[in-house]
Write an enzyme that holds these catalytic residues in place. Sequence first.
Site, mmCIF file in Angstrom:
data_model
loop_
_atom_site.group_PDB
_atom_site.id
_atom_site.type_symbol
_atom_site.label_atom_id
_atom_site.label_comp_id
_atom_site.label_asym_id
_atom_site.label_seq_id
_atom_site.Cartn_x
_atom_site.Cartn_y
_atom_site.Cartn_z
ATOM 1 N N TYR A 73 17.213 -28.372 -8.227
ATOM 2 C CA TYR A 73 16.070 -28.283 -7.312
ATOM 3 C C TYR A 73 15.514 -29.668 -7.003
ATOM 4 C CZ TYR A 73 15.603 -23.216 -7.556
ATOM 5 O OH TYR A 73 15.816 -21.867 -7.435
ATOM 6 N N TYR A 75 12.453 -31.688 -4.171
ATOM 7 C CA TYR A 75 11.356 -31.534 -3.211
ATOM 8 C C TYR A 75 11.545 -32.504 -2.057
ATOM 9 C CZ TYR A 75 6.780 -32.435 -1.119
ATOM 10 O OH TYR A 75 5.766 -32.632 -0.220
ATOM 11 N N HIS A 76 11.227 -32.059 -0.850
ATOM 12 C CA HIS A 76 11.115 -32.945 0.300
ATOM 13 C C HIS A 76 9.755 -32.710 0.948
ATOM 14 C CE1 HIS A 76 15.178 -34.132 -0.122
ATOM 15 N NE2 HIS A 76 15.720 -33.038 0.371
ATOM 16 N N ALA A 149 16.276 -39.521 -5.299
ATOM 17 C CA ALA A 149 17.205 -38.441 -5.610
ATOM 18 C C ALA A 149 18.450 -38.572 -4.745
ATOM 19 C CB ALA A 149 16.539 -37.084 -5.380
ATOM 20 N N CYS A 180 15.462 -31.743 -10.431
ATOM 21 C CA CYS A 180 16.835 -31.977 -10.893
ATOM 22 C C CYS A 180 17.055 -31.486 -12.317
ATOM 23 C CB CYS A 180 17.214 -33.452 -10.766
ATOM 24 S SG CYS A 180 17.157 -34.033 -9.058
#
Length: 221
Positions: A73, A75-76, A149, A180
């Site tokens: 997983y 995030y953006h 990332a 992550c």
Amino acid sequence: MIDWIATDGLTDYAAATAFMETRADAIAAGTAPETIWFVEHPPLYTAGTSAKVKDLTDPDRFPVYTSKRGGQYTYHGPGQRVVYVMLNVAERGRDVRCFVRDLESWIIATLAEFNVTGEIRNGRVGVWVQRPDKPRTATAEIAEDKIAALGIRLRKWVSFHGLSINVDPDLSHFDGIVPCGIRDHGVTSLVDLGLPVTMTDLDLALRRTFDAAMTRRSCAA
């Protein structure tokens, strides 16, 4: 030649994925140039091919997208530069491991433009910075935070998806996932480190450092 694209505003994630897949097919067919695309997304979580459901701790907070990239997983959101890399890995040596290392080197070289020392760690995806200003870990080690990332996918030896670097996102937005899959370390950004860096500053640094960092070299070490 590489087609460098920078899109203003917030780009819909599904639309971005559709564009990447179409462009990757065209690059493989020889009908489009390699492409690097700078975007920002509205707040969202993405689940890579290794994502574990237990690592999505707040599933109702933001939209969640299943992604074809590797990893878990992430995030953006606004304030984070997402860099989609659609590059011909076949023409860059057909060595995926080397290609990923070159992407990591590119991130590290870019951070160095702002006097930030980025490092990679075995068993931890992404690029990390030491935080001696924070309390030491339970094992008395210097605390480390993730600043970038990385996750790619290949189709016909052309990469898509890519990397993200935190410029000035809302770091609390990472709380809805275990980024992550790593629970023992935090997340930071250039602004969180005390650097008044803008998205334009980062974009220029990414372009300056690309050629030297992405020149294929031996991965024997």
